[in-house]
Design an enzyme around this catalytic site. Sequence first.
Site, PDB file in Angstrom:
ATOM      1  N   SER A  26     -30.701  65.480 -12.788  1.00 30.16           N
ATOM      2  CA  SER A  26     -32.199  66.415 -12.781  1.00 30.16           C
ATOM      3  C   SER A  26     -32.962  65.321 -13.400  1.00 30.16           C
ATOM      4  O   SER A  26     -33.051  65.554 -13.978  1.00 30.16           O
ATOM      5  CB  SER A  26     -32.366  67.852 -13.262  1.00 30.16           C
ATOM      6  OG  SER A  26     -31.564  68.449 -12.467  1.00 30.16           O
ATOM      7  N   HIS A  57     -33.544  66.214  -7.356  1.00 22.94           N
ATOM      8  CA  HIS A  57     -32.750  65.649  -6.375  1.00 22.94           C
ATOM      9  C   HIS A  57     -32.655  65.120  -5.103  1.00 22.94           C
ATOM     10  O   HIS A  57     -32.724  65.198  -3.979  1.00 22.94           O
ATOM     11  CB  HIS A  57     -31.414  66.520  -6.271  1.00 22.94           C
ATOM     12  CG  HIS A  57     -31.027  66.939  -7.899  1.00 22.94           C
ATOM     13  ND1 HIS A  57     -29.413  66.167  -8.397  1.00 22.94           N
ATOM     14  CD2 HIS A  57     -31.276  67.802  -8.279  1.00 22.94           C
ATOM     15  CE1 HIS A  57     -29.435  66.535  -9.699  1.00 22.94           C
ATOM     16  NE2 HIS A  57     -30.505  68.392  -9.562  1.00 22.94           N
ATOM     17  N   HIS A  79     -23.952  69.434  -6.120  1.00 25.19           N
ATOM     18  CA  HIS A  79     -23.075  70.546  -7.055  1.00 25.19           C
ATOM     19  C   HIS A  79     -22.356  71.640  -7.008  1.00 25.19           C
ATOM     20  O   HIS A  79     -22.805  72.486  -5.337  1.00 25.19           O
ATOM     21  CB  HIS A  79     -24.304  71.182  -7.846  1.00 25.19           C
ATOM     22  CG  HIS A  79     -25.511  71.132  -8.404  1.00 25.19           C
ATOM     23  ND1 HIS A  79     -26.810  70.080  -8.043  1.00 25.19           N
ATOM     24  CD2 HIS A  79     -25.196  70.240 -10.018  1.00 25.19           C
ATOM     25  CE1 HIS A  79     -26.956  68.945  -8.483  1.00 25.19           C
ATOM     26  NE2 HIS A  79     -27.025  69.213  -9.874  1.00 25.19           N
ATOM     27  N   TYR A  81     -22.757  75.315  -7.554  1.00 25.50           N
ATOM     28  CA  TYR A  81     -23.576  75.770  -7.408  1.00 25.50           C
ATOM     29  C   TYR A  81     -24.010  75.808  -5.777  1.00 25.50           C
ATOM     30  O   TYR A  81     -24.674  77.142  -5.915  1.00 25.50           O
ATOM     31  CB  TYR A  81     -24.552  76.270  -8.597  1.00 25.50           C
ATOM     32  CG  TYR A  81     -25.876  75.067  -8.873  1.00 25.50           C
ATOM     33  CD1 TYR A  81     -26.829  75.329  -8.323  1.00 25.50           C
ATOM     34  CD2 TYR A  81     -25.620  74.604 -10.006  1.00 25.50           C
ATOM     35  CE1 TYR A  81     -27.300  73.884  -8.733  1.00 25.50           C
ATOM     36  CE2 TYR A  81     -26.604  73.090 -10.482  1.00 25.50           C
ATOM     37  CZ  TYR A  81     -26.972  73.360  -9.315  1.00 25.50           C
ATOM     38  OH  TYR A  81     -28.423  72.425  -9.478  1.00 25.50           O
ATOM     39  N   GLU A  82     -24.069  74.643  -5.403  1.00 18.42           N
ATOM     40  CA  GLU A  82     -24.795  74.853  -3.941  1.00 18.42           C
ATOM     41  C   GLU A  82     -23.746  75.666  -2.929  1.00 18.42           C
ATOM     42  O   GLU A  82     -24.090  75.791  -1.771  1.00 18.42           O
ATOM     43  CB  GLU A  82     -25.304  74.157  -3.641  1.00 18.42           C
ATOM     44  CG  GLU A  82     -26.251  72.845  -4.939  1.00 18.42           C
ATOM     45  CD  GLU A  82     -26.838  71.585  -4.297  1.00 18.42           C
ATOM     46  OE1 GLU A  82     -27.388  70.998  -3.711  1.00 18.42           O
ATOM     47  OE2 GLU A  82     -26.033  70.744  -5.216  1.00 18.42           O
ATOM     48  N   ALA A 109     -28.973  65.786 -17.320  1.00 16.32           N
ATOM     49  CA  ALA A 109     -29.786  66.960 -17.723  1.00 16.32           C
ATOM     50  C   ALA A 109     -29.048  67.855 -18.907  1.00 16.32           C
ATOM     51  O   ALA A 109     -28.541  68.601 -17.891  1.00 16.32           O
ATOM     52  CB  ALA A 109     -31.064  67.309 -16.969  1.00 16.32           C
ATOM     53  N   MET A 201     -24.502  71.853 -15.758  1.00 15.48           N
ATOM     54  CA  MET A 201     -23.623  72.384 -15.099  1.00 15.48           C
ATOM     55  C   MET A 201     -23.545  71.200 -13.602  1.00 15.48           C
ATOM     56  O   MET A 201     -23.130  70.966 -12.314  1.00 15.48           O
ATOM     57  CB  MET A 201     -24.678  72.896 -13.701  1.00 15.48           C
ATOM     58  CG  MET A 201     -25.491  74.015 -14.869  1.00 15.48           C
ATOM     59  SD  MET A 201     -26.862  74.646 -13.436  1.00 15.48           S
ATOM     60  CE  MET A 201     -28.213  75.918 -15.034  1.00 15.48           C
ATOM     61  N   SER A 202     -23.138  69.745 -14.472  1.00 18.97           N
ATOM     62  CA  SER A 202     -22.965  68.923 -13.330  1.00 18.97           C
ATOM     63  C   SER A 202     -22.180  67.688 -14.436  1.00 18.97           C
ATOM     64  O   SER A 202     -20.833  68.500 -15.000  1.00 18.97           O
ATOM     65  CB  SER A 202     -23.568  68.019 -12.666  1.00 18.97           C
ATOM     66  OG  SER A 202     -24.452  67.082 -14.148  1.00 18.97           O
ATOM     67  N   ASN A 225     -34.354  70.335 -23.369  1.00 23.44           N
ATOM     68  CA  ASN A 225     -33.861  71.641 -23.463  1.00 23.44           C
ATOM     69  C   ASN A 225     -33.095  72.294 -25.318  1.00 23.44           C
ATOM     70  O   ASN A 225     -32.067  71.560 -25.077  1.00 23.44           O
ATOM     71  CB  ASN A 225     -34.643  73.093 -22.811  1.00 23.44           C
ATOM     72  CG  ASN A 225     -32.814  72.809 -21.938  1.00 23.44           C
ATOM     73  OD1 ASN A 225     -32.732  72.157 -21.309  1.00 23.44           O
ATOM     74  ND2 ASN A 225     -32.643  74.028 -22.206  1.00 23.44           N
ATOM     75  N   HIS A 237     -36.293  75.336 -14.825  1.00 23.35           N
ATOM     76  CA  HIS A 237     -36.579  74.006 -14.497  1.00 23.35           C
ATOM     77  C   HIS A 237     -37.217  73.326 -14.696  1.00 23.35           C
ATOM     78  O   HIS A 237     -37.243  72.141 -14.552  1.00 23.35           O
ATOM     79  CB  HIS A 237     -36.058  74.217 -13.216  1.00 23.35           C
ATOM     80  CG  HIS A 237     -35.320  72.946 -12.456  1.00 23.35           C
ATOM     81  ND1 HIS A 237     -34.744  72.352 -12.715  1.00 23.35           N
ATOM     82  CD2 HIS A 237     -35.658  72.445 -11.219  1.00 23.35           C
ATOM     83  CE1 HIS A 237     -34.247  71.614 -12.028  1.00 23.35           C
ATOM     84  NE2 HIS A 237     -34.550  71.861 -11.121  1.00 23.35           N
TER      85      HIS A 237
HETATM   86  N1  HPA Z   1     -27.920  74.576 -19.924  1.00 22.92           N
HETATM   87  C1  HPA Z   1     -27.080  74.041 -18.463  1.00 22.92           C
HETATM   88  N2  HPA Z   1     -27.367  73.570 -17.159  1.00 22.92           N
HETATM   89  C2  HPA Z   1     -28.966  72.842 -17.913  1.00 22.92           C
HETATM   90  C3  HPA Z   1     -29.614  73.237 -19.148  1.00 22.92           C
HETATM   91  C4  HPA Z   1     -29.066  74.167 -19.634  1.00 22.92           C
HETATM   92  O1  HPA Z   1     -29.700  74.809 -21.132  1.00 22.92           O
HETATM   93  N3  HPA Z   1     -30.680  72.354 -19.883  1.00 22.92           N
HETATM   94  C5  HPA Z   1     -30.406  71.472 -18.404  1.00 22.92           C
HETATM   95  N4  HPA Z   1     -29.600  71.739 -17.962  1.00 22.92           N
END
Ligand code: HPA
Length: 263
Positions: A26, A57, A79, A81-82, A109, A201-202, A225, A237
């Site tokens: 991402s 993406h 992903h 989650y899709e 990310a 998440m990847s 983050n 996001h």
């Molecule tokens: N958690 C899960 N997935 C993420 C995060 C997070 O804090 N930051 C970027 N992708």
Amino acid sequence: MQTFPADSLPPELANCDARLGLVLGSGLGSLIDGFGDLIEIPYGEVPGLPRSAVAGHAGKFVIGTLAGVRILAACGRIHLYEGYRADEVTTLVRAMHAAGCERLILTNAAGTTRLHQPPGQWMLIEDHLNLTGTSPLEGGPNFIDMSEVYSEPWRESFLESAETLDLELGRGVYAGLRGPQYETPAEIQMLRHLGADAVGMSTVLEAIQARALGMEVAGFSCLTNWAAGLGDGHLSHQEVMETGLSVADDFVRLLSHHLAHQK
Ligand code: HPA
């Protein structure tokens, strides 16, 4: 595990002559801006590839050159989650392998759970926790060795490059979750106890798939983050995308140096 049928690759991919693959997470699509001789192939032109609809993406392969090395980059991943299955998520990796990639660099990310590795820094992935509850290898092959998913010699070499460049490169364990929601503060505390240094998440399914194909794997988390409950704000996001954009240059410097000094 089904292999990707090499004869269904478009000619640009089949003949791309790139032994190094790079998967961009991402907000990290701009990593390829510094590559030369770009050829773009939208995923839609590759029969059998699911398409990602997540903002940031792009959904294309890009073949380019960095420090004289041909690279096949996947901009945009699929992903769980899709709504895709684990083996669908990793079709990209099988396609890159079929196109000739023997080594694979995975980027993502991620939220950081460690105060000494703040957002804006890159983290070299030393190992992972697959917390997705699934695997691309369901149905076989079974019992693939996962003792060293992220190649130790390759990691050493990246750490040396980072030191030479005076670039702060964290290191640690990446926890891969299903999402699509971010974690709760309680979940982050649990993950810290489990040994997670970064959360996303990847990546974990792709790394498993690549190892099952015999590829050498490296992984990098762009710490975008503070993980939930560690910062003072809420997760968005937008923040993830913006941080990714602002530190992409550091990664390109690291990769260029690495490629120029180790072929
Ligand atoms: N958690 C899960 N997935 C993420 C995060 C997070 O804090 N930051 C970027 N992708």
